[in-house]
Design a protein around this motif. Structure first.
Motif, PDB file in Angstrom:
ATOM      1  N   GLY A  56     -32.735  12.547   4.677  1.00  0.00           N
ATOM      2  CA  GLY A  56     -32.056  13.022   3.478  1.00  0.00           C
ATOM      3  C   GLY A  56     -32.342  14.468   3.128  1.00  0.00           C
ATOM      4  O   GLY A  56     -31.863  14.965   2.102  1.00  0.00           O
ATOM      5  N   ALA A  57     -33.096  15.168   3.991  1.00  0.00           N
ATOM      6  CA  ALA A  57     -33.431  16.568   3.685  1.00  0.00           C
ATOM      7  C   ALA A  57     -32.256  17.503   3.886  1.00  0.00           C
ATOM      8  O   ALA A  57     -32.250  18.611   3.356  1.00  0.00           O
ATOM      9  N   GLY A  58     -31.265  17.082   4.673  1.00  0.00           N
ATOM     10  CA  GLY A  58     -30.087  17.921   4.913  1.00  0.00           C
ATOM     11  C   GLY A  58     -29.930  18.375   6.347  1.00  0.00           C
ATOM     12  O   GLY A  58     -29.061  19.207   6.645  1.00  0.00           O
ATOM     13  N   LYS A  59     -30.724  17.821   7.271  1.00  0.00           N
ATOM     14  CA  LYS A  59     -30.669  18.272   8.666  1.00  0.00           C
ATOM     15  C   LYS A  59     -29.327  17.947   9.310  1.00  0.00           C
ATOM     16  O   LYS A  59     -28.661  18.833   9.875  1.00  0.00           O
ATOM     17  N   THR A  60     -28.912  16.692   9.226  1.00  0.00           N
ATOM     18  CA  THR A  60     -27.656  16.296   9.874  1.00  0.00           C
ATOM     19  C   THR A  60     -26.469  16.991   9.218  1.00  0.00           C
ATOM     20  O   THR A  60     -25.519  17.401   9.904  1.00  0.00           O
ATOM     21  N   THR A  61     -26.500  17.145   7.903  1.00  0.00           N
ATOM     22  CA  THR A  61     -25.430  17.879   7.212  1.00  0.00           C
ATOM     23  C   THR A  61     -25.336  19.304   7.741  1.00  0.00           C
ATOM     24  O   THR A  61     -24.233  19.815   7.997  1.00  0.00           O
ATOM     25  N   SER A  62     -26.487  19.944   7.950  1.00  0.00           N
ATOM     26  CA  SER A  62     -26.493  21.308   8.489  1.00  0.00           C
ATOM     27  C   SER A  62     -25.871  21.351   9.878  1.00  0.00           C
ATOM     28  O   SER A  62     -25.070  22.247  10.187  1.00  0.00           O
ATOM     29  N   LEU A  63     -26.247  20.395  10.728  1.00  0.00           N
ATOM     30  CA  LEU A  63     -25.717  20.384  12.088  1.00  0.00           C
ATOM     31  C   LEU A  63     -24.207  20.125  12.089  1.00  0.00           C
ATOM     32  O   LEU A  63     -23.468  20.706  12.893  1.00  0.00           O
ATOM     33  N   LYS A  64     -23.744  19.267  11.210  1.00  0.00           N
ATOM     34  CA  LYS A  64     -22.302  18.998  11.122  1.00  0.00           C
ATOM     35  C   LYS A  64     -21.545  20.243  10.667  1.00  0.00           C
ATOM     36  O   LYS A  64     -20.418  20.490  11.116  1.00  0.00           O
ATOM     37  N   ILE A  65     -22.152  21.024   9.780  1.00  0.00           N
ATOM     38  CA  ILE A  65     -21.516  22.270   9.345  1.00  0.00           C
ATOM     39  C   ILE A  65     -21.483  23.270  10.498  1.00  0.00           C
ATOM     40  O   ILE A  65     -20.469  23.952  10.722  1.00  0.00           O
ATOM     41  N   ILE A  66     -22.578  23.365  11.244  1.00  0.00           N
ATOM     42  CA  ILE A  66     -22.605  24.264  12.405  1.00  0.00           C
ATOM     43  C   ILE A  66     -21.517  23.883  13.399  1.00  0.00           C
ATOM     44  O   ILE A  66     -20.828  24.745  13.962  1.00  0.00           O
ATOM     45  N   MET A  67     -21.325  22.576  13.613  1.00  0.00           N
ATOM     46  CA  MET A  67     -20.327  22.098  14.568  1.00  0.00           C
ATOM     47  C   MET A  67     -18.911  22.109  13.988  1.00  0.00           C
ATOM     48  O   MET A  67     -17.955  21.766  14.681  1.00  0.00           O
ATOM     49  N   ASP A  68     -18.762  22.470  12.707  1.00  0.00           N
ATOM     50  CA  ASP A  68     -17.461  22.531  12.031  1.00  0.00           C
ATOM     51  C   ASP A  68     -16.846  21.146  11.850  1.00  0.00           C
ATOM     52  O   ASP A  68     -15.628  21.007  11.749  1.00  0.00           O
ATOM     53  N   PHE A  69     -17.691  20.109  11.807  1.00  0.00           N
ATOM     54  CA  PHE A  69     -17.206  18.766  11.505  1.00  0.00           C
ATOM     55  C   PHE A  69     -16.930  18.615  10.021  1.00  0.00           C
ATOM     56  O   PHE A  69     -16.057  17.857   9.612  1.00  0.00           O
ATOM     57  N   ILE A  70     -17.715  19.318   9.215  1.00  0.00           N
ATOM     58  CA  ILE A  70     -17.487  19.389   7.780  1.00  0.00           C
ATOM     59  C   ILE A  70     -17.604  20.847   7.362  1.00  0.00           C
ATOM     60  O   ILE A  70     -18.188  21.657   8.084  1.00  0.00           O
ATOM     61  N   ARG A  71     -17.060  21.170   6.218  1.00  0.00           N
ATOM     62  CA  ARG A  71     -17.070  22.552   5.740  1.00  0.00           C
ATOM     63  C   ARG A  71     -18.062  22.705   4.595  1.00  0.00           C
ATOM     64  O   ARG A  71     -18.208  21.801   3.762  1.00  0.00           O
ATOM     65  N   PRO A  72     -18.735  23.846   4.512  1.00  0.00           N
ATOM     66  CA  PRO A  72     -19.655  24.070   3.395  1.00  0.00           C
ATOM     67  C   PRO A  72     -18.901  24.296   2.093  1.00  0.00           C
ATOM     68  O   PRO A  72     -17.749  24.756   2.096  1.00  0.00           O
ATOM     69  N   THR A  73     -19.540  23.980   0.990  1.00  0.00           N
ATOM     70  CA  THR A  73     -18.975  24.286  -0.324  1.00  0.00           C
ATOM     71  C   THR A  73     -18.963  25.795  -0.541  1.00  0.00           C
ATOM     72  O   THR A  73     -18.017  26.355  -1.107  1.00  0.00           O
TER      73      THR A  73
END
Length: 303
Positions: free
Chosen positions: A44-61
């Protein structure tokens, strides 16, 4: 730099009535070219979210991710130079290992001849060469992890991103996969991987990034983190003289009239002076270095 993760915030909100959740709070870090970087943080620290943003699977706010020119000028070029292994990859259970790897290679526009050559080199190193003709549904967790990693590097990516690649493996499997990660890195690849197995990160990484509750805690070299940790102690070995337990944190009597002391850094010089003044021979002085795991869990406990 291979990756410049700049002031990234990611807020999740499912609907108008739900309370929003900030997964990343203005996080910035960099992944240097040619480095081996460990990405640490509790669940829950945000690691996977960060990797998904790097891979452009999700977009940052808000914020952005920039890639180095080595990876290419266009998004298509950059994607071709990335290798990504997610935490929970999907494998077609009725394909054999060999069929799956040829399929994944074809998706990355790797010729069959090149795939065959890569399998000839890497399959024995991943210890999957004996199982390539078997269906993937017969593979263990560790075997699937190896196949997934092999598929990640078939197209010769310059940057390899791994999400918890060592999770769920037994000690032997972790050791074998770490050896392959090290070999891939030595062949000139930049490796960025998340993990909660801290000793593995300390063992093979030259840099480490800590996230805690969506915030950046540390970004830098492993050695600098270990050296700069505060409240250090020293191990002092003294032969002869009077016992100096009043100054030392702990005292252990060893054979041949030797005592082993743990001494706080602020009183180290005073301790050595008193030890020598009492007729003792100080023949060993060593800084106690905390492990990365100790620092990590201390960091996680801080509020």
């Amino acid at each position: 730099m291979m990756i410049n993760f700049s002031n990234v915030t990611k807020i999740f909100k499912s609907d108008l009535l739900a309370q929003q959740f900030t997964a990343l709070d203005c996080v910035s870090f960099q992944v240097p070219e040619g480095s081996m970087v460990g990405f640490l943080g509790a669940n829950g620290a945000g690691k996977t979210t960060s990797l998904k943003i790097i891979m452009d699977f999700i977009r940052p706010t808000s914020g952005e991710v920039q890639f180095g020119q080595t990876l290419g000028a266009s998004k298509l070029e950059i994607r071709k130079n990335l290798g990504f292994l997610p935490e929970r990859p999907y494998f077609y259970p009725n394909l054999t290992g060999e069929e799956f790897l040829y399929f994944m290679g074809a998706l990355s526009e790797v010729s069959r001849n090149d795939i065959a050559r890569e399998l000839g080199y890497w399959a024995p190193r991943f210890r999957v060469d004996h199982a390539l003709k078997r269906e993937l549904k017969t593979y263990s967790k560790g075997m699937l992890q190896r196949i997934g990693f092999l598929a990640t590097i078939l197209h010769h990516p310059k940057l390899i991103i791994l999400d918890e690649p060592l999770s769920g493996l037994d000690p032997i499997g972790r050791k074998e996969l770490k050896d392959v990660i090290i070999e891939v890195h030595r062949r000139g690849k930049t490796v960025f991987f998340s993990s909660h197995i801290v000793p593995d990160v300390e063992e093979i990484c030259d840099r480490v990034i800590f996230l805690k509750e969506g915030k950046l805690v540390y970004d830098g070299s492993v050695n600098a983190l270990l050296v700069n940790e505060q409240e250090r102690d020293f191990v002092v070995h003294v032969r002869g003289g009077h016992e100096l337990s009043k100054i030392a944190k702990t005292t252990v009597a060893l054979p041949d009239g030797v005592h082993r002391y743990i001494v706080p850094a602020p009183v180290k010089d005073q301790f050595i002076g008193e030890a020598m003044g009492s007729g003792g021979n100080v023949f060993s002085l060593e800084l106690v270095k905390p492990s990365l795991e100790e620092i990590f869990y201390q960091t996680q406990g801080r509020r």
